[in-house]
Design an enzyme around this catalytic site. Structure first.
Site, PDB file in Angstrom:
ATOM      1  N   HIS A   1       0.894  -1.212   0.104  1.00  0.00           N
ATOM      2  CA  HIS A   1       0.046  -0.020   0.001  1.00  0.00           C
ATOM      3  C   HIS A   1       0.776   1.220   0.152  1.00  0.00           C
ATOM      4  O   HIS A   1       2.050   1.326   0.608  1.00  0.00           O
ATOM      5  CB  HIS A   1      -0.887   0.129   1.267  1.00  0.00           C
ATOM      6  CG  HIS A   1      -1.595  -1.295   1.703  1.00  0.00           C
ATOM      7  ND1 HIS A   1      -1.443  -1.936   2.685  1.00  0.00           N
ATOM      8  CD2 HIS A   1      -2.648  -1.829   0.817  1.00  0.00           C
ATOM      9  CE1 HIS A   1      -2.172  -3.186   2.775  1.00  0.00           C
ATOM     10  NE2 HIS A   1      -2.773  -3.029   1.669  1.00  0.00           N
TER      11      HIS A   1
ATOM     12  N   HIS B   1      -3.428   4.019   5.497  1.00  0.00           N
ATOM     13  CA  HIS B   1      -3.472   4.226   4.040  1.00  0.00           C
ATOM     14  C   HIS B   1      -3.719   5.352   3.555  1.00  0.00           C
ATOM     15  O   HIS B   1      -4.519   6.008   4.125  1.00  0.00           O
ATOM     16  CB  HIS B   1      -4.582   2.904   3.694  1.00  0.00           C
ATOM     17  CG  HIS B   1      -4.077   1.702   3.625  1.00  0.00           C
ATOM     18  ND1 HIS B   1      -5.220   0.435   3.251  1.00  0.00           N
ATOM     19  CD2 HIS B   1      -3.132   1.070   4.503  1.00  0.00           C
ATOM     20  CE1 HIS B   1      -4.399  -0.619   3.811  1.00  0.00           C
ATOM     21  NE2 HIS B   1      -3.440  -0.261   4.511  1.00  0.00           N
TER      22      HIS B   1
ATOM     23  N   HIS C   1     -11.926   0.453   2.578  1.00  0.00           N
ATOM     24  CA  HIS C   1     -10.673  -0.156   1.927  1.00  0.00           C
ATOM     25  C   HIS C   1     -11.345  -1.177   0.939  1.00  0.00           C
ATOM     26  O   HIS C   1     -12.239  -1.851   0.874  1.00  0.00           O
ATOM     27  CB  HIS C   1      -9.847  -1.171   3.144  1.00  0.00           C
ATOM     28  CG  HIS C   1      -8.950  -1.941   2.591  1.00  0.00           C
ATOM     29  ND1 HIS C   1      -7.830  -1.620   2.174  1.00  0.00           N
ATOM     30  CD2 HIS C   1      -8.959  -3.172   2.800  1.00  0.00           C
ATOM     31  CE1 HIS C   1      -7.075  -2.656   1.775  1.00  0.00           C
ATOM     32  NE2 HIS C   1      -7.522  -3.706   2.141  1.00  0.00           N
TER      33      HIS C   1
ATOM     34  N   HIS D   1      -9.175   2.883  -1.054  1.00  0.00           N
ATOM     35  CA  HIS D   1      -8.295   3.809  -0.814  1.00  0.00           C
ATOM     36  C   HIS D   1      -7.654   4.193  -2.046  1.00  0.00           C
ATOM     37  O   HIS D   1      -6.964   3.358  -2.717  1.00  0.00           O
ATOM     38  CB  HIS D   1      -7.485   3.571   0.113  1.00  0.00           C
ATOM     39  CG  HIS D   1      -7.997   3.053   1.528  1.00  0.00           C
ATOM     40  ND1 HIS D   1      -7.560   2.244   2.851  1.00  0.00           N
ATOM     41  CD2 HIS D   1      -9.238   3.533   1.997  1.00  0.00           C
ATOM     42  CE1 HIS D   1      -8.529   2.081   3.595  1.00  0.00           C
ATOM     43  NE2 HIS D   1      -9.534   2.928   3.301  1.00  0.00           N
TER      44      HIS D   1
ATOM     45  N   ASP E   1      -4.416   1.758  -2.003  1.00  0.00           N
ATOM     46  CA  ASP E   1      -4.679   0.115  -1.979  1.00  0.00           C
ATOM     47  C   ASP E   1      -4.215  -0.527  -3.229  1.00  0.00           C
ATOM     48  O   ASP E   1      -4.787  -0.282  -4.478  1.00  0.00           O
ATOM     49  CB  ASP E   1      -6.305  -0.203  -1.782  1.00  0.00           C
ATOM     50  CG  ASP E   1      -6.755   0.131  -0.563  1.00  0.00           C
ATOM     51  OD1 ASP E   1      -5.991   0.190   0.529  1.00  0.00           O
ATOM     52  OD2 ASP E   1      -7.913   0.470  -0.329  1.00  0.00           O
TER      53      ASP E   1
END
Length: 193
Positions: free
Chosen positions: A84, A102, A110, A119, A122
């Site tokens: 991430h 994140h 997420h 995100h 991600d």
């Protein structure tokens, strides 16, 4: 600052060219032959207790999105590790927690890299091979290299466990084993017309 960027890009190119396999086409990315409008890199360093791990990530603007190239060595053979972009460019804490959560400038839940709800940071998982080496190349359409949501100055984290791509807020990926701050890798002296 230009010298530091040049050294960082050169180090990444040396690291890439030392990698085994048939990645010659992608070595050209590291050596700057096909650089897009902007390119960033992060040298990944192990957190406390994870000595022996090393790697880097490169990000490059392309017409299709941001090209992400990640390479990590020293992982457990066959292991899967959450990967991430995190909100702060601070890897000073021994466990990497100084990098924050994140990177999530839009306040989303997420998810996985292909999820519509995720995100910005991600990026899914890295899969280690039988030698403990993980190599990933992908195009991401949520990351931004310029503007208010740029990832410049943020960090990249590799986690101890796999990201399940759904548990909130982090995918249950466990401890942080590698951390690197995202820096400008642009070595083009003519980019400021």
């Amino acid at each position: 600052m230009k010298l530091k960027s040049l050294i960082t890009a050169a180090s990444a190119a040396v690291f890439l060219s030392a990698c085994s396999g048939d990645h010659d086409a992608h070595n050209m990315h590291a050596e700057g032959e096909h650089i897009g409008e902007r390119s960033f890199s992060a040298i990944l360093n192990p957190t406390e207790g994870n000595e022996g791990l090393q790697g880097f990530v490169m990000f490059e603007d392309t017409p299709e999105g941001v090209f992400v190239l990640a390479h990590v060595e020293g992982l457990e053979p066959g292991g899967v590790h959450g990967f991430h972009v995190h909100e702060y460019g601070d890897c000073s804490a021994p466990d990497g927690t100084s990098a924050g959560g994140h990177f999530n400038p839009h306040g989303r839940d997420h998810g996985g890299p292909d999820s519509s709800e995720r995100h910005a940071g991600d990026l899914g998982n890295l899969q280690a091979d039988d030698a403990g080496m993980a190599h990933l190349e992908m195009i991401d359409t949520k990351l931004e290299l310029s503007g208010p949501n740029s990832i410049l100055g943020k960090s990249v984290i590799v986690h101890a466990q796999a990201d399940d791509l759904e548990s909130q807020p982090t995918g249950d990926a466990g401890a942080r084993i590698l951390c690197g701050v995202i820096a400008d890798a642009d070595v083009d002296e003519h980019h400021g017309h």
